[in-house]
Design an enzyme around this catalytic site. Sequence first.
Site, PDB file in Angstrom:
ATOM      1  N   GLU A  29     -12.009   4.798  -7.138  1.00 50.44           N
ATOM      2  CA  GLU A  29     -10.536   5.003  -6.377  1.00 50.44           C
ATOM      3  C   GLU A  29      -9.829   6.027  -7.313  1.00 50.44           C
ATOM      4  O   GLU A  29      -9.613   5.609  -8.523  1.00 50.44           O
ATOM      5  CB  GLU A  29      -9.973   3.810  -6.150  1.00 50.44           C
ATOM      6  CG  GLU A  29      -8.855   3.922  -5.238  1.00 50.44           C
ATOM      7  CD  GLU A  29      -9.075   4.471  -3.880  1.00 50.44           C
ATOM      8  OE1 GLU A  29      -9.881   3.481  -3.196  1.00 50.44           O
ATOM      9  OE2 GLU A  29      -8.547   5.219  -3.313  1.00 50.44           O
ATOM     10  N   ASP A  30      -9.171   7.012  -6.934  1.00 44.24           N
ATOM     11  CA  ASP A  30      -8.229   7.839  -7.461  1.00 44.24           C
ATOM     12  C   ASP A  30      -8.717   8.221  -8.826  1.00 44.24           C
ATOM     13  O   ASP A  30      -8.050   8.183  -9.766  1.00 44.24           O
ATOM     14  CB  ASP A  30      -6.887   7.049  -7.446  1.00 44.24           C
ATOM     15  CG  ASP A  30      -6.268   7.014  -6.212  1.00 44.24           C
ATOM     16  OD1 ASP A  30      -7.128   7.321  -5.106  1.00 44.24           O
ATOM     17  OD2 ASP A  30      -5.131   6.375  -6.059  1.00 44.24           O
TER      18      ASP A  30
ATOM     19  N   ARG B  50      -5.871  10.071 -11.308  1.00 43.59           N
ATOM     20  CA  ARG B  50      -5.173  11.028  -9.986  1.00 43.59           C
ATOM     21  C   ARG B  50      -4.726   9.877  -9.256  1.00 43.59           C
ATOM     22  O   ARG B  50      -5.467   9.524  -7.905  1.00 43.59           O
ATOM     23  CB  ARG B  50      -6.315  11.849  -9.534  1.00 43.59           C
ATOM     24  CG  ARG B  50      -5.605  13.034  -8.317  1.00 43.59           C
ATOM     25  CD  ARG B  50      -6.233  12.725  -7.233  1.00 43.59           C
ATOM     26  NE  ARG B  50      -5.980  11.683  -6.375  1.00 43.59           N
ATOM     27  CZ  ARG B  50      -6.437  11.125  -5.288  1.00 43.59           C
ATOM     28  NH1 ARG B  50      -7.650  11.737  -5.013  1.00 43.59           N
ATOM     29  NH2 ARG B  50      -5.953   9.995  -4.863  1.00 43.59           N
TER      30      ARG B  50
ATOM     31  N   TYR C  92       0.956  -1.149  -0.053  1.00 43.13           N
ATOM     32  CA  TYR C  92       0.072  -0.121  -0.043  1.00 43.13           C
ATOM     33  C   TYR C  92       0.933   1.275  -0.028  1.00 43.13           C
ATOM     34  O   TYR C  92       2.120   1.171  -0.403  1.00 43.13           O
ATOM     35  CB  TYR C  92      -1.044  -0.268   1.286  1.00 43.13           C
ATOM     36  CG  TYR C  92      -2.119   0.784   1.204  1.00 43.13           C
ATOM     37  CD1 TYR C  92      -3.093   0.636   0.163  1.00 43.13           C
ATOM     38  CD2 TYR C  92      -2.267   1.726   2.365  1.00 43.13           C
ATOM     39  CE1 TYR C  92      -4.180   1.676   0.278  1.00 43.13           C
ATOM     40  CE2 TYR C  92      -3.309   2.554   2.384  1.00 43.13           C
ATOM     41  CZ  TYR C  92      -4.448   2.569   1.261  1.00 43.13           C
ATOM     42  OH  TYR C  92      -5.479   3.188   1.367  1.00 43.13           O
TER      43      TYR C  92
ATOM     44  N   LYS D 196      -5.753  -1.943  -3.032  1.00 45.84           N
ATOM     45  CA  LYS D 196      -6.829  -1.823  -2.013  1.00 45.84           C
ATOM     46  C   LYS D 196      -7.684  -3.289  -1.862  1.00 45.84           C
ATOM     47  O   LYS D 196      -8.177  -3.394  -0.559  1.00 45.84           O
ATOM     48  CB  LYS D 196      -7.833  -0.777  -2.745  1.00 45.84           C
ATOM     49  CG  LYS D 196      -7.245   0.756  -2.829  1.00 45.84           C
ATOM     50  CD  LYS D 196      -7.704   1.654  -1.686  1.00 45.84           C
ATOM     51  CE  LYS D 196      -7.052   2.828  -1.695  1.00 45.84           C
ATOM     52  NZ  LYS D 196      -6.939   3.867  -0.543  1.00 45.84           N
TER      53      LYS D 196
ATOM     54  N   ASN E  95      -0.614  11.392  -0.244  1.00 49.75           N
ATOM     55  CA  ASN E  95       0.100  10.138  -0.414  1.00 49.75           C
ATOM     56  C   ASN E  95       0.833  10.507  -1.646  1.00 49.75           C
ATOM     57  O   ASN E  95       0.209  11.060  -2.670  1.00 49.75           O
ATOM     58  CB  ASN E  95      -0.734   9.072  -0.211  1.00 49.75           C
ATOM     59  CG  ASN E  95      -1.522   9.180   0.979  1.00 49.75           C
ATOM     60  OD1 ASN E  95      -0.798   8.899   1.897  1.00 49.75           O
ATOM     61  ND2 ASN E  95      -2.694   8.864   1.005  1.00 49.75           N
TER      62      ASN E  95
ATOM     63  N   ASP F 170     -13.802   6.263  -2.303  1.00 48.82           N
ATOM     64  CA  ASP F 170     -12.987   6.200  -0.984  1.00 48.82           C
ATOM     65  C   ASP F 170     -12.294   7.525  -0.984  1.00 48.82           C
ATOM     66  O   ASP F 170     -12.021   7.816   0.337  1.00 48.82           O
ATOM     67  CB  ASP F 170     -11.834   5.198  -1.564  1.00 48.82           C
ATOM     68  CG  ASP F 170     -10.962   4.630  -0.253  1.00 48.82           C
ATOM     69  OD1 ASP F 170     -11.417   4.577   1.085  1.00 48.82           O
ATOM     70  OD2 ASP F 170      -9.728   4.356  -0.696  1.00 48.82           O
ATOM     71  N   ASP F 171     -11.859   8.215  -1.929  1.00 43.71           N
ATOM     72  CA  ASP F 171     -11.148   9.594  -1.643  1.00 43.71           C
ATOM     73  C   ASP F 171     -11.796  10.595  -1.125  1.00 43.71           C
ATOM     74  O   ASP F 171     -11.455  11.411  -0.408  1.00 43.71           O
ATOM     75  CB  ASP F 171     -10.550   9.829  -3.201  1.00 43.71           C
ATOM     76  CG  ASP F 171      -9.297   8.699  -3.615  1.00 43.71           C
ATOM     77  OD1 ASP F 171      -8.654   8.577  -2.884  1.00 43.71           O
ATOM     78  OD2 ASP F 171      -9.942   8.089  -4.551  1.00 43.71           O
TER      79      ASP F 171
HETATM   80  O1  LIG Z   1      -4.080   4.931  -1.031  1.00 44.89           O
HETATM   81  C1  LIG Z   1      -4.062   5.782   0.020  1.00 44.89           C
HETATM   82  O2  LIG Z   1      -3.201   5.543   0.635  1.00 44.89           O
HETATM   83  C2  LIG Z   1      -5.182   6.598   0.357  1.00 44.89           C
HETATM   84  C3  LIG Z   1      -5.907   7.248  -0.712  1.00 44.89           C
HETATM   85  O3  LIG Z   1      -6.963   6.670  -1.002  1.00 44.89           O
HETATM   86  C4  LIG Z   1      -5.412   8.294  -1.721  1.00 44.89           C
HETATM   87  O4  LIG Z   1      -4.295   8.925  -1.190  1.00 44.89           O
HETATM   88  O5  LIG Z   1      -5.837   8.402  -2.729  1.00 44.89           O
HETATM   89 MG   LIG Z   2      -7.230   7.093  -3.214  1.00 46.60          MG
END
Ligand SMILES: O=C([O-])CC(=O)C(=O)O
Ligand SMILES: [Mg+2]
Length: 616
Positions: free
Chosen positions: A307-308, A217, A164, A235, A472, A330-331
């Site tokens: 996600e992202d 992203r 991760y 994830k 991150n 999630d974001d």
């Molecule tokens: O993935 C991770 O550590 C947390 C997150 O969702 C991100 O930064 O987009």
């Molecule tokens: Mg994320």
Amino acid sequence: MISLHRHNNLLHPTTARRVVLGVRKLLAVMSSTLVNGGGVEASAPATADGGVRDFYGEERATEDQLITPWAFSVSSGCTLLRDPRYNKGLAFTEKERDAHYLRGLLPPAVFNQELQEKRLMHNLRQYEVPLHRYMALMDLQERNERLFYKLLIDNVEELLPVVYTPTVGEACQKYGSIFRRPQGLYISLKEKGKILEVLKNWPEKNIQVIVVTDGERILGLGDLGCQGMGIPVGKLSLYTALGGVRPSSCLPITIDVGTSNEKLLNDEFYIGLRQKRATGKEYAELLDEFMHAVKQNYGEKVLIQFEDFANHNAFDLLAKYSSSHLVFNDDIQGTASVVLAGLLASLKLVGGTLADHTFLFLGAGEAGTGIAELIALEISKQTKAPVEETRKKIWLVDSKGLIVSSRLGSLQHFKKPWAHEHEPVKELVDAVKAIKPTVLIGSSGAGKTFTKEVVETMASLNKKPLILALSNPTSQSECTAEEAYTWSKGQAIFASGSPFDPVEYEGKVFVPGQANNAYIFPGFGLGLIMSGAIRVRDEMLLAASEALAAQVSQENYDKGLIYPPFTDIRKISAHIAAKVAAKAYELGLASHLPQPKDLVKYAESCMYSPGYRNYR
Ligand SMILES: O=C([O-])CC(=O)C(=O)O
Ligand SMILES: [Mg+2]
């Protein structure tokens, strides 16, 4: 052992689900007792055909319809050793070696899983380059799935930074170079009009969670195109390790609409479509086809975690599909829930209620506005004040400075609720001086933005400033743990999105917390799955935050921590799942009826355990 094989399968020869599922469901019908790992399935209603579903209508198909020629076989010999779901390596017993044609294919020694774990941890620790550890772990996942999860569960604090953030970020940047076996499902513009067929190529039919990205992203690293696949894969391995969702019911997906990253477009090892990102109608149509195909294929109760995605798409997709699908961003939502939990917990250390605090954000994208809104909702819930009022204690700074009402005309829609009356302020440090926040939150994806002056100003305004550097991976963190503690002279309560080691300052050891959505999404998802929820609501996010905050012990507080350690994460996830499920039942959104009496126990009984099973 019974096993199912798809011929010409380039992916893992993942196996046996259909037959095993059928047996499990029959057992579940015969006895309502839950078995470990089978709980989620066992609660599914029996079907008229005795539990074995005609998933893709293969039985009902007429001569003019196309079907997939799935085949079933018992796995043995080399095939068994190459099947990550069932391979146990040296842990096959003498009896199993005889029964499954393994004689001679393995050296004579028989190891138990603990010894295998010890050996692998020893080997992993020899690698000094984090990316090499990542690659070794991915190899293990593709070779021996149970052992991979056993390692991850038993050594969570040590291995989380590998599978991760931060290492997964580097892995995505170099994904083309380190590519071995494909993981997850790739849906590109080439598959337009055929997405349902693509989903049917995936060897598992009983999917409960999808994590999907379009790679635009990736963490704070920007557009990594198709190479963002590392994120859904990572994830989902946490869904299993931290939340106990079975690996076979998890599906990582990357939607490839091109990339605008020139470096990748010119990289000969890039694995994605070599074209500029599709946008507008072309993008929306592909995503819409995807969302419909998922629901058609897996039903109403499959959880789709976005996600992202880049800001503009993330907000639009969530708004567009939250009333028709079980979707979670999630974001926006996961990060909001984990930060709210930390804030609720921090009140034990800094005093007052949430409403007594003033919040300043650097970054007004998914994370920033998502967190801000959840804080406003929680204050509104606690004080009964309307949310329009409670938003006024929350201020955001974006790349153009403090968000104020004079900027309303040019603000993106998700920033508008945060445009309060104030004169324009350009720099973060001046915004800190003007707003005098008690809590400073970094969520812009840009590193090194909490300067010495910013941190010193926070410390001059507050006895115990709360500073959260959420971006991150580590390279994008707004400041390091060491900077937060030294610049604030040990006053700051600090947590960050990516992990930092403890810091010694003037003889005292400070342990930073990790404010990462990994605390929330595995338990949150488990709660949705185990209750058979069909929609996500903000109340569920608040319930998750409160459940996580309640898991912080006095011992943690004594160390200045606002999050419990990740070592207890499966217990924490069970508590989060229980509260989320309870909320789903309360809101009438749960479909697994009747509601189990003890939801924490039920959550625990549903969780996948990675110990080896015996084969007959
Ligand atoms: O993935 C991770 O550590 C947390 C997150 O969702 C991100 O930064 O987009
Ligand atoms: Mg994320």
